[in-house]
Design a protein around this motif. Structure first.
Motif, PDB file in Angstrom:
ATOM      1  N   LEU A   1      -2.605   5.353   1.539  1.00  0.00           N
ATOM      2  CA  LEU A   1      -2.847   5.441   2.959  1.00  0.00           C
ATOM      3  C   LEU A   1      -3.422   6.792   3.347  1.00  0.00           C
ATOM      4  O   LEU A   1      -4.310   6.901   4.205  1.00  0.00           O
ATOM      5  CB  LEU A   1      -1.540   5.179   3.733  1.00  0.00           C
ATOM      6  CG  LEU A   1      -1.049   3.732   3.784  1.00  0.00           C
ATOM      7  CD1 LEU A   1       0.312   3.666   4.471  1.00  0.00           C
ATOM      8  CD2 LEU A   1      -2.048   2.852   4.505  1.00  0.00           C
ATOM      9  N   ALA A   2      -2.914   7.853   2.693  1.00  0.00           N
ATOM     10  CA  ALA A   2      -3.413   9.196   2.986  1.00  0.00           C
ATOM     11  C   ALA A   2      -4.882   9.361   2.595  1.00  0.00           C
ATOM     12  O   ALA A   2      -5.675  10.009   3.291  1.00  0.00           O
ATOM     13  CB  ALA A   2      -2.543  10.248   2.288  1.00  0.00           C
ATOM     14  N   LYS A   3      -5.246   8.755   1.460  1.00  0.00           N
ATOM     15  CA  LYS A   3      -6.616   8.842   1.008  1.00  0.00           C
ATOM     16  C   LYS A   3      -7.568   8.055   1.908  1.00  0.00           C
ATOM     17  O   LYS A   3      -8.727   8.414   2.095  1.00  0.00           O
ATOM     18  CB  LYS A   3      -6.749   8.339  -0.418  1.00  0.00           C
ATOM     19  CG  LYS A   3      -6.045   9.222  -1.451  1.00  0.00           C
ATOM     20  CD  LYS A   3      -6.183   8.626  -2.838  1.00  0.00           C
ATOM     21  CE  LYS A   3      -5.469   9.475  -3.886  1.00  0.00           C
ATOM     22  NZ  LYS A   3      -5.581   8.900  -5.255  1.00  0.00           N
ATOM     23  N   ALA A   4      -7.045   6.961   2.471  1.00  0.00           N
ATOM     24  CA  ALA A   4      -7.882   6.148   3.339  1.00  0.00           C
ATOM     25  C   ALA A   4      -8.153   6.854   4.662  1.00  0.00           C
ATOM     26  O   ALA A   4      -9.134   6.617   5.319  1.00  0.00           O
ATOM     27  CB  ALA A   4      -7.224   4.800   3.607  1.00  0.00           C
TER      28      ALA A   4
ATOM     29  N   VAL B   1       0.855  -1.175   0.000  1.00  0.00           N
ATOM     30  CA  VAL B   1       0.000   0.000   0.000  1.00  0.00           C
ATOM     31  C   VAL B   1       0.899   1.236   0.000  1.00  0.00           C
ATOM     32  O   VAL B   1       1.765   1.391   0.855  1.00  0.00           O
ATOM     33  CB  VAL B   1      -0.922   0.018   1.236  1.00  0.00           C
ATOM     34  CG1 VAL B   1      -1.830   1.259   1.211  1.00  0.00           C
ATOM     35  CG2 VAL B   1      -1.756  -1.238   1.319  1.00  0.00           C
ATOM     36  N   THR B   2       0.724   2.127  -0.998  1.00  0.00           N
ATOM     37  CA  THR B   2       1.550   3.317  -1.089  1.00  0.00           C
ATOM     38  C   THR B   2       1.133   4.365  -0.053  1.00  0.00           C
ATOM     39  O   THR B   2       0.041   4.292   0.531  1.00  0.00           O
ATOM     40  CB  THR B   2       1.448   3.919  -2.496  1.00  0.00           C
ATOM     41  OG1 THR B   2       0.099   4.339  -2.720  1.00  0.00           O
ATOM     42  CG2 THR B   2       1.837   2.895  -3.548  1.00  0.00           C
ATOM     43  N   ASP B   3       2.010   5.331   0.153  1.00  0.00           N
ATOM     44  CA  ASP B   3       1.701   6.414   1.104  1.00  0.00           C
ATOM     45  C   ASP B   3       0.486   7.216   0.647  1.00  0.00           C
ATOM     46  O   ASP B   3      -0.319   7.685   1.464  1.00  0.00           O
ATOM     47  CB  ASP B   3       2.917   7.333   1.242  1.00  0.00           C
ATOM     48  CG  ASP B   3       4.098   6.611   1.889  1.00  0.00           C
ATOM     49  OD1 ASP B   3       3.865   5.613   2.595  1.00  0.00           O
ATOM     50  OD2 ASP B   3       5.255   7.064   1.698  1.00  0.00           O
ATOM     51  N   GLU B   4       0.352   7.406  -0.693  1.00  0.00           N
ATOM     52  CA  GLU B   4      -0.792   8.144  -1.213  1.00  0.00           C
ATOM     53  C   GLU B   4      -2.119   7.424  -0.905  1.00  0.00           C
ATOM     54  O   GLU B   4      -3.114   8.056  -0.508  1.00  0.00           O
ATOM     55  CB  GLU B   4      -0.645   8.378  -2.714  1.00  0.00           C
ATOM     56  CG  GLU B   4       0.493   9.312  -3.097  1.00  0.00           C
ATOM     57  CD  GLU B   4       1.851   8.628  -3.042  1.00  0.00           C
ATOM     58  OE1 GLU B   4       1.858   7.383  -2.831  1.00  0.00           O
ATOM     59  OE2 GLU B   4       2.862   9.332  -3.150  1.00  0.00           O
TER      60      GLU B   4
END
Length: 319
Positions: free
Chosen positions: A316-319, A311-314
């Motif tokens: 994770l941020a969206k989640a 899972v990318t940082d992007e």
């Protein structure tokens, strides 16, 4: 039966010197057999004779020493191919870097062999390739150890040897180097964290082995610091050179390749009586299997990129 240990014979209780004559008018067997070896210290005609200095030529100038041991109690085929080399003392950064490169190669090859052993229909049941500095032997022993079903020994020998040749000829992939270099650093870090919990006997055994092989003794903390420094600059070319040196005793058996120095020994242990013709092993068939494996064309392993995270940082941020 009563054992007379001092005389090394058996006494039959129900036998008698004055036994009655049989139908043919001949006396029965004598009571004592003074030549009976109760402790089994003498060789017998049924034992297979092995000439330990016998050599076989795979191709012009390519020689090995094949030894085959057979016994009725063996149930599986086992194979041991090894060569002995001088111990390289690890006493400076250059020699330490070469030792790390060899460890990366060994880890990569072992994973490749293990993946083959976990397939739907593996040729062997166990396989391991390693090189260890032995103070007792006074040398470094590079060995292939493998077991297989007796009727699949030929396939197991050719498969394992060809995998070693693949590493020696093509080296490791960039992905393999990154993964196993990271694993080496993690192991060194964990050992440094447990440095004060290592038992006295383990420390003493490690010290004696290190000094006997001419290596420089380091504490776990020192070893971690040097490992981190060496791995930070270790290159793929250095690891591939270590792979070529590590597997030279096998790659050198092919006709046309440079022959490595020293003696290569192949030892096979197999059941003595084989009902299946495919289970029969002799010197000629064993050498033929090794010759075939060394003549195979091998392709480099395709590099597999293993992501650090799924899972990318992007995301994770969206989640």
């Amino acid at each position: 039966l009563d054992a007379a240990g001092d005389a090394g014979r058996l006494i039959r209780k129900d036998a008698s010197v004055n036994a009655a004559d049989d139908d043919d008018g001949e006396d029965k067997i004598s009571v004592y057999d003074n030549n009976y070896d109760i402790h089994l210290q003498q060789p017998y005609d049924l034992d297979d004779k092995v000439d330990f200095l016998k050599e076989a030529e795979l191709s012009p100038g390519k020689r090995i020493r094949p030894h085959i041991f057979k016994h009725e109690l063996l149930q599986n085929f086992s194979f041991h191919l090894f060569a002995k080399r001088p111990v390289e003392p690890i006493d400076d950064m250059a020699s330490f870097r070469r030792s790390l490169a060899r460890r990366i190669c060994l880890a990569a090859l072992q994973i490749r062999l293990n993946v083959g052993g976990r397939s739907d229909d593996p040729a062997f049941t166990f396989v391991e390739f390693n090189q260890l500095d032995s103070a007792r032997e006074g040398c470094a022993v590079c060995s292939l150890d493998m077991t297989a079903e007796p009727n699949r020994w030929y396939e197991a020998v050719t498969t394992s040897i060809s995998e070693i040749r693949k590493l020696g000829l093509h080296g490791v992939t960039p992905g393999e180097m990154d993964r196993y270099a990271s694993a080496l650093l993690t192991d060194a870090e964990q050992l440094a964290a447990q440095g004060d919990m290592i038992s006295h006997s383990d420390q003493l055994a490690y010290l004696m082995e290190t000094v006997a092989n001419g290596h420089t003794f380091m504490s776990p903390e020192q070893s971690y610091a040097v490992t981190e420094q060496a791995l930070s600059t270790l290159t793929l070319e250095e690891v591939d050179a270590a792979a070529a040196e590590l597997c030279s005793h096998i790659t050198g058996l092919k006709d046309g390749e440079a022959t490595s120095t020293g003696v290569v020994v192949a030892v096979a242990c197999t059941p003595k009586s084989a009902s299946d013709p495919a289970s029969e092993v002799d010197d000629d068939r064993l050498c033929a299997a090794i010759r075939e494996a060394c003549a195979m064309d091998v392709e480099p392993v395709e590099d597999v990129v293993v992501p650090q995270t799924l899972v990318t940082d992007e995301e994770l941020a969206k989640a």
